[in-house]
Every structure is written in structure tokens, then in C-alpha cells.
Design a protein around this motif. Sequence first.
Motif, short mmCIF file in Angstrom:
data_model
loop_
_atom_site.label_atom_id
_atom_site.label_comp_id
_atom_site.label_asym_id
_atom_site.label_seq_id
_atom_site.Cartn_x
_atom_site.Cartn_y
_atom_site.Cartn_z
N THR A 941 -34.90 -0.84 -7.41
CA THR A 941 -35.44 0.80 -7.38
C THR A 941 -35.57 1.89 -8.20
O THR A 941 -36.72 2.93 -7.87
N VAL A 942 -34.21 2.68 -8.28
CA VAL A 942 -34.29 3.25 -9.01
C VAL A 942 -34.03 3.11 -10.77
O VAL A 942 -32.81 2.82 -11.31
N ASP A 943 -34.86 4.13 -12.07
CA ASP A 943 -33.95 4.02 -13.54
C ASP A 943 -33.08 4.22 -13.73
O ASP A 943 -32.18 5.14 -12.90
N ALA A 944 -32.28 4.06 -14.57
CA ALA A 944 -31.59 4.99 -14.89
C ALA A 944 -31.02 6.70 -15.07
O ALA A 944 -30.18 6.80 -15.03
N GLU A 945 -32.73 7.09 -14.97
CA GLU A 945 -32.79 8.72 -15.08
C GLU A 945 -32.59 9.33 -13.98
O GLU A 945 -32.97 10.47 -13.73
N ASN A 947 -35.34 8.23 -11.90
CA ASN A 947 -36.66 8.13 -11.15
C ASN A 947 -37.51 6.24 -10.49
O ASN A 947 -36.67 5.85 -11.24
N PRO A 948 -38.58 6.84 -10.02
CA PRO A 948 -38.72 5.33 -9.31
C PRO A 948 -39.32 4.73 -10.07
O PRO A 948 -39.95 5.05 -11.48
N ARG A 949 -38.71 3.56 -10.29
CA ARG A 949 -38.92 2.21 -10.94
C ARG A 949 -41.09 1.80 -10.54
O ARG A 949 -40.98 1.66 -9.43
N PRO A 950 -41.35 1.52 -11.28
CA PRO A 950 -42.96 1.14 -10.52
C PRO A 950 -43.37 0.12 -9.93
O PRO A 950 -42.60 -0.62 -10.03
N ARG A 951 -43.91 0.56 -9.00
CA ARG A 951 -44.31 -0.47 -7.48
C ARG A 951 -43.28 -0.74 -6.60
O ARG A 951 -42.82 -1.83 -6.06
N SER A 952 -41.84 -0.07 -6.96
CA SER A 952 -40.60 -0.34 -6.03
C SER A 952 -41.02 -0.29 -5.07
O SER A 952 -40.19 -0.17 -4.29
N HIS A 953 -41.64 0.81 -4.69
CA HIS A 953 -41.87 1.41 -2.75
C HIS A 953 -42.15 -0.24 -1.92
O HIS A 953 -42.59 -0.59 -0.76
N LEU A 954 -43.00 -1.84 -2.84
CA LEU A 954 -43.40 -2.11 -2.13
C LEU A 954 -42.71 -2.99 -1.53
O LEU A 954 -42.66 -4.21 -1.51
N TRP A 989 -38.20 5.10 -1.88
CA TRP A 989 -39.74 5.72 -1.67
C TRP A 989 -40.78 6.55 -0.52
O TRP A 989 -41.40 7.48 -0.31
N PRO A 990 -40.76 5.48 0.24
CA PRO A 990 -42.08 5.58 1.67
C PRO A 990 -41.47 6.65 1.58
O PRO A 990 -42.86 7.87 2.25
N GLY A 991 -40.74 6.77 3.03
CA GLY A 991 -39.83 7.40 3.38
C GLY A 991 -39.59 8.83 2.56
O GLY A 991 -39.40 10.40 3.30
N LEU A 1015 -52.91 4.46 -6.91
CA LEU A 1015 -53.16 5.60 -6.87
C LEU A 1015 -53.29 5.43 -5.02
O LEU A 1015 -53.50 6.36 -4.39
N SER A 1016 -53.37 4.02 -4.61
CA SER A 1016 -53.34 4.53 -3.64
C SER A 1016 -52.86 4.38 -2.31
O SER A 1016 -52.85 5.30 -1.51
N LEU A 1017 -51.32 5.65 -2.61
CA LEU A 1017 -51.31 6.72 -2.04
C LEU A 1017 -50.95 8.03 -2.05
O LEU A 1017 -50.33 8.21 -1.27
N LEU A 1018 -52.40 7.94 -2.96
CA LEU A 1018 -52.78 9.32 -2.51
C LEU A 1018 -54.43 8.52 -1.76
O LEU A 1018 -55.56 8.86 -2.14
N ASN A 1019 -53.76 10.10 -0.76
CA ASN A 1019 -54.82 9.53 0.37
C ASN A 1019 -54.26 10.76 1.62
O ASN A 1019 -53.52 11.40 1.45
N GLU A 1020 -55.97 10.66 1.80
CA GLU A 1020 -56.44 12.74 3.04
C GLU A 1020 -55.12 12.12 3.84
O GLU A 1020 -55.37 13.01 4.01
N GLU A 1021 -55.77 10.89 4.53
CA GLU A 1021 -54.22 10.67 6.50
C GLU A 1021 -53.43 11.45 5.84
O GLU A 1021 -52.65 11.33 7.13
N ASP A 1022 -52.47 10.84 5.26
CA ASP A 1022 -51.11 11.20 4.78
C ASP A 1022 -50.80 12.63 4.47
O ASP A 1022 -50.08 13.21 4.23
N GLY A 1023 -52.20 13.04 3.94
CA GLY A 1023 -52.05 14.58 3.45
C GLY A 1023 -51.50 14.68 1.35
O GLY A 1023 -50.65 15.61 1.42
N SER A 1024 -51.11 13.58 1.19
CA SER A 1024 -50.95 13.74 -0.01
C SER A 1024 -52.03 14.22 -1.24
O SER A 1024 -51.55 13.47 -2.61
#
Length: 1137
Positions: A941-945, A947-954, A989-991, A1015-1024
Motif C-alpha cells: 500500500t505504501v511505496d519506498a517514498e 506515497n500511496p501505490r496506485p489502486r492500493s485503496h482497493l 487510504w480511504p480513511g 478519478l472516481s475519488l473526485l466526487n461532489e458527494e465526498d467534497g473531494s
Amino acid sequence: MASVPIIPDSYNHVLAEFECLDPLLSALRLDSSRLKCTCIDVSKRWLALGSSGGGLNLIQKDGWKQRLFLTHKEGAISQVACCLHDEDYVAVATSLGLVVVWELNQERRGKPERIYVSSEHKGRKVTALCWDTAALRVFVGDHVGKVSAIKINTSKQGKAAATFVMFPVQIITTVDSRVVQLDYLDGRLLISSLTRTYLCDTERQKFWKIGNKERDGEFGACFFPVGKNSGNQQPLIYCARPGSRMWEVNFDGEVQSTHQFKQLLSAPPLPVITLRLDPHYTSSSSSPQSLSFPKLLCLTEHCVMTWTEKGIYIFLPQSVQVLLWSEVKDIQDIAVYKNELFCLHTNGKVVHLSLLLVDRCIERLMRRGFWTLAAKVSCLFQNSIISCRARKNLPLDKLEHLKSQLDASTQQDLIMQLEELISKLEPLDSACSSRRSSISSHESFSVLDSGIYRVISRRGSQSDEDSCSLHSQTFSEDERLREFPAHQEDEQVELDNVSHASVTVEADRNETFLPFSIPLSFRSPSPLVSLQAVKESVSSFVRKTTEKIEKISTLHISPDARGRQEAKDEEQLQELAVNLVASPQEEKLLEPPSCQLSEEDHLRDLKAATAEAVAKLQDPLVLLEPECMRRVLQEWLVYLEERFGSKEHSASSVKTSKAACAEDQKAVLEENLRLDVAGGEPGDKEQSNTLECCPEKANTDGTCVSNTMYEKNTDLKGPLEQCFQVSPPCVIAPAVQKDLSELATLCFELRVFSARGDAGQSSDGCLPLAASSTLACRFMQSYFFLLDLKRLKQCIITMYAASPEVWETYIAGLKELTCHSPVALAMENEDMLKILKRLHDLGPWDDSPLLLVHAQRLYEKFGETALRPLIKFHPSISPSDVKQLCRNDPVHFLAYLDSLVKSKPEDKRPSLLRSLLQPESLRLEWLCLAVSHDAPQRANTVDAEGNPRPRSHLFTWGYSQLILLLIKLPADFVTKEKMADICKSHGFWPGYLFLCLELDRRIEAFTNIAHLDDLSLLNEEDGSLPETIDEWKLLLHLAQNHSTASPHQGSQNGNAVSNGSAACPDCVTVENVALLLVKALGPNRALPLLQECGLTLELSERFTGVCEILRIAEKRQRALIQTMLERCDRFLWSQQA
């Protein structure tokens, strides 16, 4: 003839069911498993029943005839509200969140029609509906806290108005949590949420929060219109509070007082008068009820009604009285109109109850021919019938007629009870009863203990109806209280001092420096009690206790009298004295009289010391100063150790002084006391053996143990090997036992474990942790029979969380206490299911620590599988208890906590979890456990730096629901920051994204969304979704950088599709972000921004085509709006002309 419990004359109202609505529900086909009633409301004319199939049944109350059936295709009916001032309108909320307003057209005999459908709450659960009391306006509240108002435009105002003029829904406000109840009166709207109550002036658009203290859970609030005889007094507001309390609030939202009904609800419930069951009454009082009132409804002119899962409660709030409460199970909702209650049960059944005076209820039963039930009610409420007021409605001839209707062959007992009631009545035409009748019409009387009748005038009583009203009864009760203030205060002081009844002190007023809300029996329940009254109370208690001790000491006799226990009746007092001072050990039966005298002297000294300690603790200067309390308890502990802590010392000393006189016995006692003070803890088994074998060596050994105790930090193995004193060594009077238990528990809570000042103890009573734990264990072993086990458990969890040996000692004592119980014996042979069933059958446990030790045995034998079934015993077994049981395996506790939360409906889980988080520090502890177990590897879920790894929130997290609940509960800023750090460090990452938006760290949230490549994490309902131009620029820049680095990231995560490919429409690419920008801002504003960022060259032809389509759609929409506005303008001008 068997005696039947009689209801006291203070209860003269009853809930009665005169007609069964089951045939009506059967005719409506609302009694099947497929279709049932879901909501209910009532007005003067209609009974409205909403169904799970989307139908609304409107039944005319006159004759119970179905008049209308309204269908809805928008889902099941969840709420219904009838307009009380114009019964031609009804509002309905569906399961999809739509609100439909119907005009019934009954006056014109037309068909009902929909006049408005509001989609303002679509997709949400509507939890409350409320009509304006004057205008045609509906207030709507939903589960997220949004409150709106629908202004109704009806056909009575003209069809043209409905066609051309649109009236939008007005948003009133959005509160912090789910709306529990709405109420409206005289231009003001009352909103009750899960946390607090709000008052809104809808005309001036002003809002007030009622009170300063929040709450957690379903608590109702309602307006309380004052009576007609109250002049120009403004209406009141009543708000439910935790612990069976209510706030009384004025019409401006200011809290006037807090009413406490907890103690009043200890009275037994009154039966509901119904043909389904015979009325039954139990005269024994129950424990005080600490309840949460989910809704408050105004019933008649003087009552406020509420209900719980246990029953229905009706209060007289202005006089702080409980009119009645009755057990009615499984109530889902109640609708009221005047004195009628329509109860909707969870199984869909509807019950019609009426609140009536007892005599009115009996009259109505007799008119309907229910003679047996009327006779049973008469016998139960005979005290109320004997009163002059009831006799006017139930004279002798009516009761004689009732008796004549009973069957003499099968109802002989009932006839005899009725004859006994009739014999207590006098004919109304006699002179005596005439005088009493003339008095009773304007006066009430009460019988004093001396037998004197005290007559109290009823001012303003002019008719029989007035005398029967609730207002008159309340007024007379208030006058009665004002007539005898001195008598009641004296009686209360005596009760407090003699019986030591515990007084519950509200948490709002607890002293912060006293631990665990100590329920001291000598705290005054009234804030108006002066210090002089406290002083008099102390003197009274000391005097009475001294008299009792002297009386017991004068009744002491020698053991020779035990052989004559059944010879004469006059020797019973002597036998009682012998039993009080006798020890259960057989060897003490052979001791000479001088030995028993010494034993009684010890007990007498302990009683006197206890009375003195209680008296000192009543002094506010001592009670409010913990250090002074410790000194008082240390002085008292000398006598406790002398009597119960050093039995070996006393036994050895007595054996060496059998022929000594009284002076020698006193010297022996003083020497034993000196040895106890100089020696170590009396509970040490090895030390006691040494003292018994060699008294001369006791002082030396004891001093050695005392001096080396804190240096060696003695292991707990020694104390645990010692036997527990789980039962009193001799018979102790209940009153003395209660005082001893109170003081011993106080000693444990304040860490006063020895009568002398312990080495290493600071001025504030603090000891090193290891030393304090050892002393606590030995104190429990020595005085386990005196300690309050509930308070002891809470103290250990709070103060000794880092000392597991203290908890082990507590559990060991409980095991010793229950070693011969049926559950402990069954633990050897039976399986887990049978043991759990046995525990369930032995309930209710009511927070009993004995249930905890049985759970410990189950866990030790069956492991983790025994924890999940324990959720059935919540709250008797709390999560903090389970955490102590399995502290060596936190995974087991996590599984239990997750099962407990999931056992509740989804909408009740947050409130449950919030109630469990006491103290608040548990939130971070439980969150760390949840993200550390059954979770993906951090490298995934976390890379060496970092940062989140792509799609690791799934990735799937085993306790993701529990984690999100913990995160989304309200918390302070610092706690949210700590939770965000925990989620980031573990890769949840969701939390983390949710907390970043909560903390207004939007740049960090957008950066992590770009790394997650979704890109689905950018939605108006969550305020993101970006809200400013700068945020859009930042997101475009992040997408550009991410597209450059995407091949490297894709290979790391094993994704075969590149982030910039068209096969990934939800990836974070420049073109996808640009399309989102165009949809949010429009093409005309988006294109200049893209040119400013220099990103137009990276866009494809697909992007250009989408922009053109959006531009055409926007142009057509603008033209359509212009056309509609022109039509409205022409129509309005034509109306003016």
C-alpha cells in the motif's frame, strides 16, 4: 380468598383498550408477512396507515370505515403526517426520499390529487414530518440532518397558479446529525437531532441551540402549550435528556430547569386494561429506571407522553410527577390525538388506547357489557373508587348492579372482593357522607400517621369536571407539598441518615476531583440544603448509631444460653444478640465468656469508628478535599484491620490471656493494634503463620517485611496463593455492612490500603505503581466481602490498566466467590451452547460482575469462539471487560468488537460505538488495533517514498467498516490529526482521504488521489471535487506529473494498462481531469484555464467533441430558461391588468 394487590390511591388514571383493530387490519390486508403497516398518524377525523407496499390507507375514525386508498410507486411509505388545522391535506414520505403532498378534495367530493412532489431529500431517509399549525406548509427532516419546508400551492388558489408559477422548496437548515423529531408552534420550529435540540424562528430566520450540553442518541423534544386558564403565559418546551431527565425550556430557548424522573420510575407499572389479558399488578417496587426518551408528545393539556422498548410513560412535567407508566412491548411509533393513543408495533399491529380516569374507564366497560373486566378493575383500583371524587361517578347502585351481573358459581372470589369494596363505602344520602361530599367537591384530604384527617382547600374548583381534571389534581398535590415542608424535610433527613439510601448525583454536577462519581449516601440531592442542615444530619446519625450500639451491647449473653434457644419466647432478643456476635468457626464456640466479650468489644469499636468516619465525611470541607478523606479513612482502617484483617493476631493473644480481667483484655487489644500498625499487610499468609507460632517474633518480622516491600517489588504470586475472604467472618447487621462496604470501597478508590503512612507514598496519596498494585491485591484478598464489586471493577480498569496482576486478583476473587455456582459446575462437562443458554436463563444480570467471571471461564476453556456469543449479554458485559479478558490476544477482542457493532442496524452503529468510547482515548487504541490486523502488507500500500501505490485503496481490509466508523465519529482536531497519521502509516487510504478533507488539508488529499490513480475519488458527494481555480490548476499539474511517471508506477503495481491509455477512463490523466473540469465549470470557462496552464496540446479530438456538445447543451438550456421566464412575466402582468 386469595389477597389481591391493591393499587395505591395516588394512581387514578389508566390506559385502556376498548376495541380491537385487528379485524380492520385484516380487512386492509395489512396483517400478512408480505404487507404490513410501516407508519401511523391520527387527526380528529382520520387514522392514516402507511404500508410497505406503497399504499396509504385513510380510515374514518367514526365507525372505522376505509374511505380512501392512495398509491405511491416511489417505494414504501416511511412517514405520514395529517394536517390538523385542515384535514383535507396529508403529507407522505417514501423510502426513496420523496415527499408527496395530497389534497383529498373531500369538501367538493372530488378525487384526491397530488399537489406537490418534493425531491429535495431524494436518496435519503426521511425521518420526520411536521405540519405548520396555521399555514399550508410541511417541514421535512432526514437522516443527514437536512431540514426543508414545502410551501403548498393548492388547487383552491387556482389551476393557473399551479401551472405557471413554481414555488421552490425552502431549505431551513442542516443540523449536525439525524433529525429525530420535529415540532411546530406559533411561528417556531423545534428540531431534535441525535446530539442537541435547535429552536428556529421561521419568520425572522433566527436559530438557537437549546442548552450547552450535547447528548448521544435518540432524544425527542416537543412544545407544551399552556392551559387555557394560564393567561398570557408563553408555551414551554420539553427536551429529553439522558438518564430519565427532561429540560424545561421557555419559548426563547433558555433552559429553566432540569426534571429528574429516574427515582419516580421505580414504582411498579400499572396494567393496561384490555380484553386480551387480565389486569395484573405487582406492588413491589423495582429499581430506578434510567431511560432515553426517543420522542416526546403532548397528550391532553397537562401531560407529556413518551415510550421505550419497555413501556409507555406519561408525565406531568410542570409538577415533576409520573402520572403512570405501563409495560407495552415492541412499540415502533405512537400517534396521539387528545387522550387517544394509537400504538404501532414492530410486527405491524396497531393498538388503540385511551387515557382515562379509573371511574370513567369502569363506566365505559359497564356500558359495553364487559362486566368481569369492570369488576376486576374496580377491585384493583378500589382506593381510587373509595375517594369521594370517584364515588360521584360510581355510586353504590352502580357497583351493586355490577355485582349482580357476575356469575355466582364461577366468580365467587371476584364477588367477595367486590362486596368488600362495597362495604367500605357509605351511602351518599347519609349525613356524614353528605358533609364529606360537600367537602370533597372543593377540598381534598390526607390521612396523617396519627389518624387525623388533614383537609386542604381546592381554590378555584367549581364543578365536578374541574375536580376530575388533571390540573386540579396536580394543583392539590403541589399545595399539599407546600403545606408540610418541615415534616417532609425531617422525614427525608431521617431516611438519609438511618437507611443510607443512595442518592444519584447528576454527572453534570459531579466534582471533577472525586474519582468514579462516588455514590455517597450522605450527599444531599438538593442544592438548597445549607451547612446547618448537614451539621444537624451528622449529629442525628451519630446519636442514633450510638444508641443502637449500646442497645446491642446490653443484650449480650453468655454461650450457656444457647441451649435454651427454644425454651421461652422472651429469649428471642438474646438469641438475636448471640447470632450477631457469634463466629461461624467452630473453635470460637469453645472460647470462654471473656474471649467473646473481647470479640464484641472489637465489633463495637468498629461500629463506633464507622459512625464517626461517616460523620466526618459528611463535612463538606472533608468531602471536597481528597487528602482529608484519606486521613479519615486511614484512621478508620485501624479498626477494620483490628477486627477483620488480623484474626491470627487476635486468636494468639486471646489464648494467652484467658484468665485476665477487663483491664488485661484492653491491654491485649492495644498491643494487637500496635502490632498491626508496626507489622506488614495482614493478608500475607506466611507472615500470619509466623505471628501465630511465635508472637514474640511478630514485631521484628513485620517490620522487616514493611521496610523491604517497596524495594523488592514483591511478585504477585505470593498474594494470589492466599485465600480470599469472600464471606464475612461473623454475622454483620445489614446497615453496618452497608457502611463498611462504602468506606472499604472508598479506601480502594483513594488508594488507602493501610492504616499507617506507607513508605514511598507522596503527600497526595500516590505510590509507585508496583507497590500500589501489590497493596491493592492484598487489600482485595483481605476485604473482598466488603467491597462493592461493580465500583471495584471500574476502578481497576481506570486506575490499574498497566497492572494486570490487579485484574487477575479481582477475577480470582470472583472465581472463589462463584466456585460452587451451577454455571461453574456445569463448565466441567457441558458444551459451550448449553452453558450460554444456562447463563441466559439466569438473567437478567444487570451489570453483575458475576457474569464477567463466567465469561472468563468460558474464554479460558473455549478460546475466541466463546467471545462472539457474548454480544448477547451487552451491556452487562462491555467491550472494556472483554478487552481485559483477552488482553494477551488483542485480535480476539477486535473480532468481538466488530461482531458487536455489526449486530446493530446500520443507522444505530455510530451511536453504539460512540457510547462505547469512554474514555475518548480508546478511539486511537482501537483504531491502531483495527488497521494492524487482517490488513494488507504495508509494502503493498505504501511505496519506498511513503506515497500511496496506485489502486492500493482497493485492497480489502478485514475491519474496514469498523475503521471507517471510528474515523467518521465526531472528534476534536488533535484526535483527527492523530487518526490521519495512523491511517497514513498503515496505508488505509480511504480513511486518510476522508480525514484530510475533514482537516481541510485539500492539497494533501489531491496529491494522494493522483498517486492512487483513481478519478472516481473526485466526487461532489465526498467534497473531494476541486472548489477553486487554484485547486483545479494544482490537480492538472499533479495529473501531468503523474502521467510522466505512470509507466514506472504501473510496473511497480503490476498494472498492464498505462495511466494515460484510453482504456482507463477513471485514471488520473490530463485529459480525464480536463473533461471533469469542463463538466464542472463549462467549456467557456474551462478552455481559457487549460490554455493558461499550457495543456491544450495534450488534449485529443475526443475532448474537443465533448466540449462542443456541452456548449450546445448549455446554449439550449439557457434559451429554455429565458422562454419560461418570459411566460411567467406575461402571466403576472396579465393578472395585474
